[in-house]
Design a protein around this motif. Structure first.
Motif, short mmCIF file in Angstrom:
data_model
loop_
_atom_site.label_atom_id
_atom_site.label_comp_id
_atom_site.label_asym_id
_atom_site.label_seq_id
_atom_site.Cartn_x
_atom_site.Cartn_y
_atom_site.Cartn_z
N VAL A 1 -57.80 -9.47 -26.40
CA VAL A 1 -59.20 -9.97 -26.00
C VAL A 1 -58.92 -9.43 -24.95
O VAL A 1 -57.88 -9.78 -24.27
N GLY A 2 -59.92 -8.35 -24.32
CA GLY A 2 -59.71 -7.97 -22.47
C GLY A 2 -59.96 -8.82 -21.53
O GLY A 2 -59.10 -8.61 -20.27
N THR A 3 -60.71 -9.64 -21.52
CA THR A 3 -61.51 -10.81 -20.50
C THR A 3 -61.50 -12.02 -20.98
O THR A 3 -61.36 -12.34 -21.94
N PHE A 4 -60.45 -13.30 -20.15
CA PHE A 4 -60.84 -14.21 -20.76
C PHE A 4 -61.11 -15.33 -18.68
O PHE A 4 -60.45 -14.49 -17.53
N PRO A 5 -61.70 -16.69 -19.10
CA PRO A 5 -61.59 -17.29 -17.89
C PRO A 5 -60.78 -18.00 -17.00
O PRO A 5 -59.48 -17.11 -18.05
N VAL A 6 -60.60 -17.69 -15.86
CA VAL A 6 -59.17 -18.47 -15.60
C VAL A 6 -59.32 -19.64 -14.63
O VAL A 6 -60.71 -19.49 -14.21
N ARG A 7 -58.48 -20.22 -13.89
CA ARG A 7 -58.41 -21.00 -13.76
C ARG A 7 -57.89 -20.98 -11.63
O ARG A 7 -57.02 -20.30 -11.21
N ALA A 8 -58.24 -19.56 -11.23
CA ALA A 8 -58.02 -19.35 -9.92
C ALA A 8 -57.96 -20.40 -9.02
O ALA A 8 -58.71 -20.50 -8.59
N PHE A 9 -57.12 -19.67 -8.33
CA PHE A 9 -56.41 -20.50 -7.17
C PHE A 9 -55.81 -19.89 -6.38
O PHE A 9 -54.54 -18.39 -6.49
N ALA A 10 -55.01 -20.51 -4.78
CA ALA A 10 -54.61 -20.04 -3.63
C ALA A 10 -53.67 -20.73 -3.68
O ALA A 10 -53.86 -22.08 -3.20
N GLN A 11 -52.26 -20.97 -3.65
CA GLN A 11 -51.57 -21.65 -2.44
C GLN A 11 -51.43 -21.63 -1.26
O GLN A 11 -50.54 -20.45 -0.80
#
Length: 222
Positions: free
Chosen positions: A206-216
């Motif tokens: 699989v080449g793409t997938f949802p993420v929970r992107a976040f910053a610290q």
């Protein structure tokens, strides 16, 4: 002290992320009511069944998305996805084609570069799909040649979709530089001195997938 800032859209049934791709479907595989017969009184569980296009919500592109010989999600090391030193590039409202001028004179090497356009304000509307900001081919080459690790954008696509060419995906993913699209809340970030995280599931082929992107970021209120 540090604080975490969510940079991801919420995924819900029926939403369209990319025009022409199906919306997610969510239903009960085992409902709470049906589960009661398997457990003691007062105990129930929910098991959901989800039909989801991999390009849904805020998602990460691996090289395998563009190139058959590229690394898929299961082959990405955590060091490429988490705790990345990051910077933000702010783009003015009236700019559509984001060229290399916006990245010159910036220390890019080893960084996750997040491009703030605020186009995310149109997410979940028809306007989101038309006239969105994107990176130009020369910007992608400049980012590659200056050693970035990941490029994210809060827009519909990192490429111009008015033609069938995708030079930014081709250049970045061809150099093993990851891409995160459909981000949000980038205006809550400082321009530098923060860490970025965007970890998908560890899935083969699989080449793409949802993420929970976040910053610290550093909490300067303390």
């Amino acid at each position: 002290m540090n604080k975490l800032i969510d940079l991801s859209h919420t995924i819900e049934e029926g939403m369209i992320t990319y025009k022409g791709l199906p919306a997610p479907l969510v239903c009960d595989f085992l409902s709470r009511e049906a589960s009661k017969q398997h457990y003691q009184q007062g105990t129930s569980f929910l098991i959901s069944s989800i039909e989801l296009c991999s390009n849904t919500g805020t998602y990460l592109d691996s090289p395998f998305h563009r190139y058959a010989e590229g690394r898929d999600l299961s082959e990405l090391e955590l060091q490429a996805l988490a705790d990345l030193p990051a910077i933000k590039i702010v783009i003015e409202d009236n700019v559509t084609a984001i060229d290399k001028r916006y990245f010159t004179g910036v220390d890019l090497k080893g960084k996750a570069v997040l491009v703030q356009t605020l186009w995310c304000r149109h997410f979940n509307s028809e306007q989101y799909f038309e006239g969105h900001p994107y990176l130009t081919a020369d910007a992608a080459v400049y980012l590659r040649d200056n050693g970035v690790k990941l490029v994210g954008i809060d827009s519909y696509n990192i490429d111009d979709v008015s033609s069938d060419s995708r030079p930014v995906h081709s250049t970045l993913l061809g150099a093993d530089i990851l891409i995160v699209e459909h981000m949000c809340n980038l205006d809550a970030l400082p321009n530098s001195d923060f860490q970025f995280f965007a970890v998908p599931v560890k899935m083969k082929n699989v080449g793409t997938f949802p993420v929970r992107a976040f910053a610290q970021v550093k909490d300067t209120s303390c």
